[in-house]
Design a protein around this motif. Structure first.
Motif, PDB file in Angstrom:
ATOM      1  N   SER A  38      10.250   6.344  13.027  1.00  0.00           N
ATOM      2  CA  SER A  38      11.553   5.974  13.579  1.00  0.00           C
ATOM      3  C   SER A  38      11.677   6.162  15.094  1.00  0.00           C
ATOM      4  O   SER A  38      11.658   7.296  15.605  1.00  0.00           O
ATOM      5  N   VAL A  39      11.828   5.048  15.799  1.00  0.00           N
ATOM      6  CA  VAL A  39      12.087   5.102  17.237  1.00  0.00           C
ATOM      7  C   VAL A  39      13.447   5.752  17.501  1.00  0.00           C
ATOM      8  O   VAL A  39      13.630   6.485  18.483  1.00  0.00           O
ATOM      9  N   ALA A  40      14.409   5.506  16.608  1.00  0.00           N
ATOM     10  CA  ALA A  40      15.735   6.103  16.766  1.00  0.00           C
ATOM     11  C   ALA A  40      15.662   7.629  16.764  1.00  0.00           C
ATOM     12  O   ALA A  40      16.380   8.296  17.532  1.00  0.00           O
ATOM     13  N   LEU A  41      14.811   8.204  15.923  1.00  0.00           N
ATOM     14  CA  LEU A  41      14.653   9.652  15.890  1.00  0.00           C
ATOM     15  C   LEU A  41      14.047  10.150  17.205  1.00  0.00           C
ATOM     16  O   LEU A  41      14.495  11.159  17.768  1.00  0.00           O
ATOM     17  N   LYS A  42      13.056   9.437  17.707  1.00  0.00           N
ATOM     18  CA  LYS A  42      12.451   9.831  18.983  1.00  0.00           C
ATOM     19  C   LYS A  42      13.461   9.747  20.118  1.00  0.00           C
ATOM     20  O   LYS A  42      13.529  10.632  20.986  1.00  0.00           O
ATOM     21  N   GLU A  43      14.258   8.699  20.112  1.00  0.00           N
ATOM     22  CA  GLU A  43      15.272   8.543  21.160  1.00  0.00           C
ATOM     23  C   GLU A  43      16.354   9.625  21.047  1.00  0.00           C
ATOM     24  O   GLU A  43      16.878  10.102  22.062  1.00  0.00           O
ATOM     25  N   ALA A  44      16.675  10.025  19.820  1.00  0.00           N
ATOM     26  CA  ALA A  44      17.658  11.090  19.629  1.00  0.00           C
ATOM     27  C   ALA A  44      17.123  12.421  20.157  1.00  0.00           C
ATOM     28  O   ALA A  44      17.876  13.220  20.734  1.00  0.00           O
ATOM     29  N   ARG A  45      15.831  12.658  19.961  1.00  0.00           N
ATOM     30  CA  ARG A  45      15.237  13.881  20.537  1.00  0.00           C
ATOM     31  C   ARG A  45      15.328  13.851  22.056  1.00  0.00           C
ATOM     32  O   ARG A  45      15.686  14.839  22.705  1.00  0.00           O
ATOM     33  N   LEU A  46      14.987  12.700  22.642  1.00  0.00           N
ATOM     34  CA  LEU A  46      15.041  12.579  24.099  1.00  0.00           C
ATOM     35  C   LEU A  46      16.468  12.747  24.616  1.00  0.00           C
ATOM     36  O   LEU A  46      16.685  13.320  25.696  1.00  0.00           O
ATOM     37  N   ALA A  47      17.425  12.269  23.854  1.00  0.00           N
ATOM     38  CA  ALA A  47      18.823  12.360  24.270  1.00  0.00           C
ATOM     39  C   ALA A  47      19.289  13.810  24.401  1.00  0.00           C
ATOM     40  O   ALA A  47      20.249  14.099  25.127  1.00  0.00           O
ATOM     41  N   ARG A  48      18.634  14.714  23.698  1.00  0.00           N
ATOM     42  CA  ARG A  48      18.955  16.133  23.820  1.00  0.00           C
ATOM     43  C   ARG A  48      18.378  16.732  25.096  1.00  0.00           C
ATOM     44  O   ARG A  48      18.839  17.780  25.565  1.00  0.00           O
ATOM     45  N   LEU A  49      17.347  16.086  25.649  1.00  0.00           N
ATOM     46  CA  LEU A  49      16.647  16.626  26.818  1.00  0.00           C
ATOM     47  C   LEU A  49      17.114  16.029  28.135  1.00  0.00           C
ATOM     48  O   LEU A  49      17.197  16.719  29.152  1.00  0.00           O
ATOM     49  N   THR A  50      17.402  14.734  28.119  1.00  0.00           N
ATOM     50  CA  THR A  50      17.646  14.021  29.377  1.00  0.00           C
ATOM     51  C   THR A  50      18.882  14.477  30.156  1.00  0.00           C
ATOM     52  O   THR A  50      18.896  14.327  31.388  1.00  0.00           O
ATOM     53  N   PRO A  51      19.931  15.041  29.529  1.00  0.00           N
ATOM     54  CA  PRO A  51      21.057  15.524  30.354  1.00  0.00           C
ATOM     55  C   PRO A  51      20.681  16.680  31.271  1.00  0.00           C
ATOM     56  O   PRO A  51      21.378  16.947  32.255  1.00  0.00           O
ATOM     57  N   ASN A  52      19.593  17.364  30.978  1.00  0.00           N
ATOM     58  CA  ASN A  52      19.171  18.507  31.790  1.00  0.00           C
ATOM     59  C   ASN A  52      18.476  17.996  33.050  1.00  0.00           C
ATOM     60  O   ASN A  52      17.478  17.279  32.961  1.00  0.00           O
ATOM     61  N   PRO A  53      18.954  18.347  34.242  1.00  0.00           N
ATOM     62  CA  PRO A  53      18.330  17.852  35.471  1.00  0.00           C
ATOM     63  C   PRO A  53      16.901  18.336  35.660  1.00  0.00           C
ATOM     64  O   PRO A  53      16.173  17.783  36.503  1.00  0.00           O
ATOM     65  N   ALA A  54      16.487  19.334  34.880  1.00  0.00           N
ATOM     66  CA  ALA A  54      15.112  19.831  34.970  1.00  0.00           C
ATOM     67  C   ALA A  54      14.131  18.960  34.194  1.00  0.00           C
ATOM     68  O   ALA A  54      12.929  19.208  34.226  1.00  0.00           O
ATOM     69  N   PHE A  55      14.662  17.937  33.517  1.00  0.00           N
ATOM     70  CA  PHE A  55      13.804  17.061  32.707  1.00  0.00           C
ATOM     71  C   PHE A  55      13.768  15.665  33.290  1.00  0.00           C
ATOM     72  O   PHE A  55      14.800  15.072  33.599  1.00  0.00           O
ATOM     73  N   ARG A  56      12.555  15.144  33.444  1.00  0.00           N
ATOM     74  CA  ARG A  56      12.368  13.755  33.860  1.00  0.00           C
ATOM     75  C   ARG A  56      11.448  13.094  32.856  1.00  0.00           C
ATOM     76  O   ARG A  56      10.464  13.690  32.422  1.00  0.00           O
ATOM     77  N   PHE A  57      11.781  11.856  32.478  1.00  0.00           N
ATOM     78  CA  PHE A  57      11.011  11.172  31.445  1.00  0.00           C
ATOM     79  C   PHE A  57      10.425   9.876  31.964  1.00  0.00           C
ATOM     80  O   PHE A  57      11.081   9.118  32.679  1.00  0.00           O
ATOM     81  N   LEU A  58       9.176   9.626  31.597  1.00  0.00           N
ATOM     82  CA  LEU A  58       8.496   8.377  31.917  1.00  0.00           C
ATOM     83  C   LEU A  58       7.917   7.788  30.641  1.00  0.00           C
ATOM     84  O   LEU A  58       7.207   8.477  29.898  1.00  0.00           O
ATOM     85  N   LYS A  59       8.226   6.531  30.382  1.00  0.00           N
ATOM     86  CA  LYS A  59       7.685   5.855  29.212  1.00  0.00           C
ATOM     87  C   LYS A  59       6.332   5.256  29.585  1.00  0.00           C
ATOM     88  O   LYS A  59       6.258   4.220  30.269  1.00  0.00           O
ATOM     89  N   VAL A  60       5.279   5.927  29.167  1.00  0.00           N
ATOM     90  CA  VAL A  60       3.919   5.536  29.526  1.00  0.00           C
ATOM     91  C   VAL A  60       3.010   5.778  28.328  1.00  0.00           C
ATOM     92  O   VAL A  60       3.159   6.762  27.604  1.00  0.00           O
TER      93      VAL A  60
END
Length: 327
Positions: A38-60
């Motif tokens: 499930s991509v939705a599950l992966k995106e939900a996990r990321l959604a918990r992390l991305t509000p934190n300014p200490a986290f940066r995400f790159l889709k690679v």
């Protein structure tokens, strides 16, 4: 410090990223967010992390050599790498072996090349698997055991990762630690793993597939314990062995092998429902038992798992119900 975490949208990677930020680290997460589950599950996990300014995400995609080489100039401040991205799953490796060689061998090679070319990386920690023990019949599984008889393509690729890491550490001198995970479970877990599959089927009233007539044992390891082990490995770069090589592998398991039927019983109790069990033969590439010897992990990493399945499974079920809106 900036820690690069590959597989940051994954089960272990998302938990690790949160733990790193909780202790003050900056995290750069990489993931290709593929559709293996499930991509939705992966995106939900990321959604918990991305509000934190200490986290940066790159889709690679870590196996994309050109993309990884293009990314390298952005990583000059990275001081540690935890490489968790991989194509997981023993059974799927029988259907699509190419995906495993691409992600787990080529992807791992790209990461090793990244490590040796980044100026400030002080430690490289990567995910191996208990699957490398293959059909080993001596329990518990020790890091001193020979692991040259894999019984699945997945296991073979993970053993290849260990061999390549040893070679790179020998050639270029950087510390590398491989962690052999034993059946990790917990909140935000993978839908293709036993706890998730069983909970899903039981709540839907579907039979659960019980392989080898239930004569299976697994060393089920709770996610918080695994994350603690990864952090310990990251904080303790390997020292040179007698040959001067800075590479080691360790088991991260619960150091307790649970009977599959007992494990199902804990899930039934947590759900308040009985499972419909469909007994099936052993599957190709599977093994009847896993059990981690963690003496080396205790000695060198201070690793001490603290969560039995009687505690971990109710936590997982609580999350499962909340995530899926089950009342």
């Amino acid at each position: 410090m900036t820690i690069l975490v590959t597989g940051a949208a994954g089960f272990i990677g998302s938990h690790l990223s949160a733990a790193l930020m909780a202790r003050g680290e900056t995290v750069l997460g990489i993931d290709d967010v593929n559709a293996y589950y499930s991509v939705a599950l992966k995106e939900a996990r990321l959604a918990r992390l991305t509000p934190n300014p200490a986290f940066r995400f790159l889709k690679v995609d870590i196996a994309d050599r050109a993309a990884m080489e293009a990314l390298r100039p952005q990583l000059a401040d990275v001081t540690g790498i935890v490489h968790l991205a991989a194509q997981a799953g023993v059974r799927y490796s029988l259907e699509n072996p190419y995906a495993y060689v691409e992600a787990n061998v080529m992807g791992h090679l790209c990461m090793l090349e990244m490590v040796r070319n980044l100026p400030n990386v002080r430690n490289f920690v990567y995910a191996s698997s208990s699957s490398v023990y293959g059909g080993n019949k001596v329990l518990p599984f020790s890091v001193e055991d020979r692991v040259d008889s894999p019984v699945s393509i997945y296991a073979a690729t993970k053993k290849a990762d260990e061999l390549m890491s040893h070679a790179y550490s020998h050639l270029y001198g950087f510390p590398a630690t491989g962690l052999r995970f034993f059946t990790v479970y917990g909140p935000w877990g993978r839908p293709d793993m036993a706890a998730y599959l069983f909970a899903d089927a039981i709540l839907a009233g579907r039979p659960i597939r019980v392989f080898n007539a239930g004569e299976m044992q697994r060393d089920f390891t709770y996610i918080d314990d695994v994350v603690a082990g990864i952090l310990a490995a990251l904080d303790r770069p390997v020292q040179p062995d007698e040959s001067g090589v800075r590479h080691r592998v360790y088991n991260l398991g619960n150091h307790r092998s649970e009977r599959l039927l007992d494990f199902i019983g804990v899930i039934e109790q947590a759900l308040g429902r009985a499972a419909i069990k469909q007994m099936e033969p052993m599957q190709p590439g599977d093994v009847p038992a896993t059990y981690a010897d963690i003496e080396a992990s205790r000695r060198d990493l201070g690793f001490e798992p603290a969560t039995p399945v009687s505690v971990g499974i109710p936590r997982f079920i609580e999350w499962y119900k909340e995530y899926h809106g089950v009342k």
